[in-house]
Design a protein around this motif. Structure first.
Motif, PDB file in Angstrom:
ATOM      1  N   LEU A   6      10.114   2.598   9.970  1.00 14.73           N
ATOM      2  CA  LEU A   6      10.826   1.361   9.401  1.00 14.73           C
ATOM      3  C   LEU A   6       9.483  -0.153   9.543  1.00 14.73           C
ATOM      4  N   VAL A   7       9.505   0.158  10.571  1.00 16.65           N
ATOM      5  CA  VAL A   7       7.998  -1.064  11.271  1.00 16.65           C
ATOM      6  C   VAL A   7       6.613  -0.891   9.951  1.00 16.65           C
ATOM      7  N   GLU A   8       6.866   0.581  10.462  1.00 19.33           N
ATOM      8  CA  GLU A   8       4.738   0.235   9.818  1.00 19.33           C
ATOM      9  C   GLU A   8       5.414   0.554   7.970  1.00 19.33           C
ATOM     10  N   ASP A   9       6.682   0.662   7.624  1.00 22.44           N
ATOM     11  CA  ASP A   9       6.400   0.669   6.531  1.00 22.44           C
ATOM     12  C   ASP A   9       7.057  -0.833   5.813  1.00 22.44           C
ATOM     13  N   PRO A  14       2.997  -5.501   1.168  1.00 20.64           N
ATOM     14  CA  PRO A  14       3.215  -7.641   1.079  1.00 20.64           C
ATOM     15  C   PRO A  14       4.188  -7.981   0.771  1.00 20.64           C
ATOM     16  N   PRO A  15       5.242  -7.367  -0.331  1.00 17.58           N
ATOM     17  CA  PRO A  15       6.467  -8.192  -0.802  1.00 17.58           C
ATOM     18  C   PRO A  15       7.380  -8.093   0.325  1.00 17.58           C
ATOM     19  N   ALA A  16       7.810  -7.527   0.996  1.00 12.73           N
ATOM     20  CA  ALA A  16       8.399  -7.589   2.719  1.00 12.73           C
ATOM     21  C   ALA A  16       8.283  -7.835   3.077  1.00 12.73           C
ATOM     22  N   TYR A  17       6.926  -7.835   3.874  1.00  7.88           N
ATOM     23  CA  TYR A  17       6.091  -8.605   4.546  1.00  7.88           C
ATOM     24  C   TYR A  17       6.328  -9.964   4.950  1.00  7.88           C
ATOM     25  N   ASN A  18       5.266 -10.469   3.327  1.00  8.10           N
ATOM     26  CA  ASN A  18       5.619 -11.275   3.016  1.00  8.10           C
ATOM     27  C   ASN A  18       6.771 -12.104   3.314  1.00  8.10           C
ATOM     28  N   VAL A  19       8.027 -12.144   2.912  1.00 12.58           N
ATOM     29  CA  VAL A  19       9.377 -12.352   3.274  1.00 12.58           C
ATOM     30  C   VAL A  19       9.471 -12.855   5.284  1.00 12.58           C
ATOM     31  N   VAL A  20       9.661 -11.755   5.412  1.00  8.16           N
ATOM     32  CA  VAL A  20       9.537 -11.764   7.046  1.00  8.16           C
ATOM     33  C   VAL A  20       9.047 -13.087   7.387  1.00  8.16           C
ATOM     34  N   LEU A  21       7.503 -13.039   6.835  1.00  8.63           N
ATOM     35  CA  LEU A  21       6.827 -14.063   8.503  1.00  8.63           C
ATOM     36  C   LEU A  21       6.766 -15.338   7.530  1.00  8.63           C
ATOM     37  N   ALA A  22       7.593 -15.868   6.260  1.00 10.28           N
ATOM     38  CA  ALA A  22       7.416 -16.686   5.507  1.00 10.28           C
ATOM     39  C   ALA A  22       8.802 -17.296   6.481  1.00 10.28           C
ATOM     40  N   CYS A  23       9.761 -16.732   7.303  1.00  7.27           N
ATOM     41  CA  CYS A  23      10.965 -17.413   7.386  1.00  7.27           C
ATOM     42  C   CYS A  23      10.065 -17.540   9.483  1.00  7.27           C
ATOM     43  N   LEU A  24       8.732 -17.437   9.929  1.00  6.99           N
ATOM     44  CA  LEU A  24       8.740 -17.533  11.011  1.00  6.99           C
ATOM     45  C   LEU A  24       8.386 -19.105  11.200  1.00  6.99           C
ATOM     46  N   SER A  25       7.508 -19.101  11.842  1.00  2.00           N
ATOM     47  CA  SER A  25       7.159 -20.644  13.090  1.00  2.00           C
ATOM     48  C   SER A  25       5.535 -20.700  12.829  1.00  2.00           C
ATOM     49  N   LYS A  34      -0.704 -10.602  17.048  1.00  2.00           N
ATOM     50  CA  LYS A  34      -2.052 -10.245  18.236  1.00  2.00           C
ATOM     51  C   LYS A  34      -1.465  -8.827  18.804  1.00  2.00           C
ATOM     52  N   THR A  35      -0.483  -8.662  18.423  1.00  2.00           N
ATOM     53  CA  THR A  35       0.698  -6.978  19.148  1.00  2.00           C
ATOM     54  C   THR A  35      -0.216  -6.664  18.850  1.00  2.00           C
ATOM     55  N   CYS A  36      -0.907  -5.588  17.172  1.00  2.00           N
ATOM     56  CA  CYS A  36      -0.925  -4.236  17.415  1.00  2.00           C
ATOM     57  C   CYS A  36      -1.893  -4.662  15.475  1.00  2.00           C
ATOM     58  N   ARG A  37      -2.863  -3.729  15.523  1.00  2.00           N
ATOM     59  CA  ARG A  37      -3.862  -3.945  14.221  1.00  2.00           C
ATOM     60  C   ARG A  37      -2.659  -4.042  12.595  1.00  2.00           C
ATOM     61  N   LEU A  38      -1.726  -3.169  12.632  1.00  2.00           N
ATOM     62  CA  LEU A  38      -1.157  -3.151  12.018  1.00  2.00           C
ATOM     63  C   LEU A  38      -0.676  -4.594  11.273  1.00  2.00           C
ATOM     64  N   LEU A  39       0.289  -5.371  12.384  1.00  2.00           N
ATOM     65  CA  LEU A  39       0.595  -6.513  11.744  1.00  2.00           C
ATOM     66  C   LEU A  39      -0.521  -7.562  12.551  1.00  2.00           C
ATOM     67  N   ARG A  40      -1.627  -7.107  12.965  1.00  2.00           N
ATOM     68  CA  ARG A  40      -3.473  -8.203  12.598  1.00  2.00           C
ATOM     69  C   ARG A  40      -3.092  -8.076  11.122  1.00  2.00           C
ATOM     70  N   ASP A  41      -3.000  -7.604  10.809  1.00  2.00           N
ATOM     71  CA  ASP A  41      -3.861  -7.193   8.963  1.00  2.00           C
ATOM     72  C   ASP A  41      -2.437  -8.351   8.021  1.00  2.00           C
ATOM     73  N   ALA A  42      -1.466  -7.136   8.394  1.00  2.95           N
ATOM     74  CA  ALA A  42      -0.152  -8.708   7.817  1.00  2.95           C
ATOM     75  C   ALA A  42      -0.092 -10.153   7.683  1.00  2.95           C
ATOM     76  N   VAL A  43      -0.773 -10.135   9.276  1.00  3.12           N
ATOM     77  CA  VAL A  43      -0.871 -11.621   8.853  1.00  3.12           C
ATOM     78  C   VAL A  43      -1.894 -12.759   8.761  1.00  3.12           C
ATOM     79  N   ALA A  44      -2.975 -11.698   8.300  1.00  2.00           N
ATOM     80  CA  ALA A  44      -3.997 -12.133   7.750  1.00  2.00           C
ATOM     81  C   ALA A  44      -4.067 -12.282   6.433  1.00  2.00           C
ATOM     82  N   SER A  45      -3.266 -11.439   5.759  1.00  2.00           N
ATOM     83  CA  SER A  45      -2.845 -11.140   4.164  1.00  2.00           C
ATOM     84  C   SER A  45      -1.852 -12.147   3.718  1.00  2.00           C
ATOM     85  N   PHE A  46      -0.854 -12.516   4.743  1.00  2.00           N
ATOM     86  CA  PHE A  46      -0.198 -13.493   4.524  1.00  2.00           C
ATOM     87  C   PHE A  46      -0.267 -14.766   4.439  1.00  2.00           C
TER      88      PHE A  46
END
Length: 358
Positions: A6-9, A14-25, A34-46
């Motif tokens: 679920l986390v990987e999907d 991008p449309p999904a994780y952008n919504v999630v990241l927009a709610c974070l400080s 800093k947790t893993c490569r997948l989230l690192r790339d998602a954060v960089a994109s966001f």
């Protein structure tokens, strides 16, 4: 579907994780990356979307790239609440755009706003009504040792002229702050830590990111009983920052990781949060491909005096040479001495430098 799947999907969409990241400080987003490569790339994109400087400046100007090209040329800094809003991904209704600029470049920058961006000069009682007749105070380097502490802080003492420009069609204001010594000197001499952030042509900086964006605490360099300073503290307290009017030793020890006291700081050190900006379309010189941060330093200190409470301050030395275009900020006097030795060597190698700036 298992949780890892679920986390990987989620973070491959991008449309999904952008919504999630927009709610974070900002701090939580950095931790997540800093947790893993997948989230690192998602954060960089966001972050490439969230920190789009051209889109941010479009609120004030129709051609942000033209303004940024002038920033490359004149080396001005965007700061105040505007830089804070950019880094915090928020918006303060009615806030203006503060540009901190060397005195010799103020008139050219103001002319650009009038001729190309539809702004009108709003003179003060002490200024000439016509923009072309306004006199700009030249740099004043008579005082080079600076300490922004409660014992010495004087609100707005770091600026020499303030020019306001109103948009003809929209309720927008741009302020050009002519700096007495340098743009960075103005920013280091702000009233409190939440606004010690700034934007260059290729990078956005926060000097106290842990205090500002993670803990939401503010260390003040002035006294709240001063009218202008008190209004500033009230405004930022309403925006969510906690101020300490009386800083005790116990509290100072508690927040020490946020302040990094008694340490020489640099703009590229591990305590500074830097956000790279898109430089497409900017004619950056090869030597300016990265922000000039090596030559600028300062230190944060506690001053206890003879009471149970403490005051805080940022201390530094302002350095200028006729052989150098910019004015620099160093943490200690011996840095200035080293710079003088370098200038002497360069002038001996290239005598034309002795003529100084035209």
């Amino acid at each position: 579907m298992s949780q890892p799947e679920l986390v990987e999907d989620l973070f491959n969409c991008p449309p999904a994780y952008n919504v999630v990241l927009a709610c974070l400080s900002p701090a939580d987003i950095i931790r997540l990356g800093k947790t893993c490569r997948l989230l690192r790339d998602a954060v960089a994109s966001f972050q490439s979307l969230a920190y789009n400087i051209n889109r941010h400046l479009e609120h004030f100007v129709s051609d942000p790239l033209a303004l940024r090209k002038l920033q490359v040329k004149y080396k001005f800094l965007i700061s105040g609440s505007n830089a804070l809003q950019f880094l915090d991904r928020t918006f303060y209704y009615g806030s203006d755009l503060d540009i901190f600029v060397y005195p010799e470049n103020v008139k050219e920058l103001g002319s650009h706003l009038i001729d190309h961006e539809g702004y009108i000069f709003q003179h003060s009682e002490k200024q000439e009504p016509k923009y072309e007749d306004v006199a700009i105070t030249p740099r004043n380097l008579s005082v080079l040792h600076r300490t922004a502490s409660q014992g010495e802080f004087v609100y707005n003492s770091q600026l020499s002229d303030l020019l306001k420009f109103k948009n003809k069609k929209r309720d927008l204001e741009i302020q050009l702050i002519s700096c007495r010594r340098s743009p960075l000197d103005c920013i280091l001499y702000f009233h409190s830590t939440p606004v010690v952030n700034f934007i260059t042509a290729d990078m956005a900086y926060s000097l106290y990111p842990k205090a500002t964006f993670d803990k939401r605490i503010a260390l003040q360099f002035g006294y709240e009983w001063h009218e202008a300073t008190g209004k500033a503290y009230k405004k930022y307290a309403e925006r969510g920052w906690e101020f300490f009017s009386k800083l005790t030793w116990d509290k100072a020890k508690e927040i020490q990781p946020c302040t990094i006291p008694d340490t020489i700081r640099y703009l590229d050190d591990e305590h500074t949060w830097r956000v790279p900006l898109d430089t497409a379309g900017l004619d950056l010189y090869p030597s300016a491909k990265k922000s000039d941060s090596k030559g600028k330093s300062y230190s944060f200190s506690y001053f206890n005096g003879y009471s149970s409470t403490m005051t805080v301050g940022i201390g530094y030395e302002v350095y200028h040479s006729k052989s150098m275009e910019e004015t620099y900020v160093f943490a200690e006097r011996n840095f200035c001495d080293a710079a003088n030795q370098l200038v002497d060597y360069l002038e001996e190698y290239d005598p034309s430098r002795k003529k100084g700036l035209k």
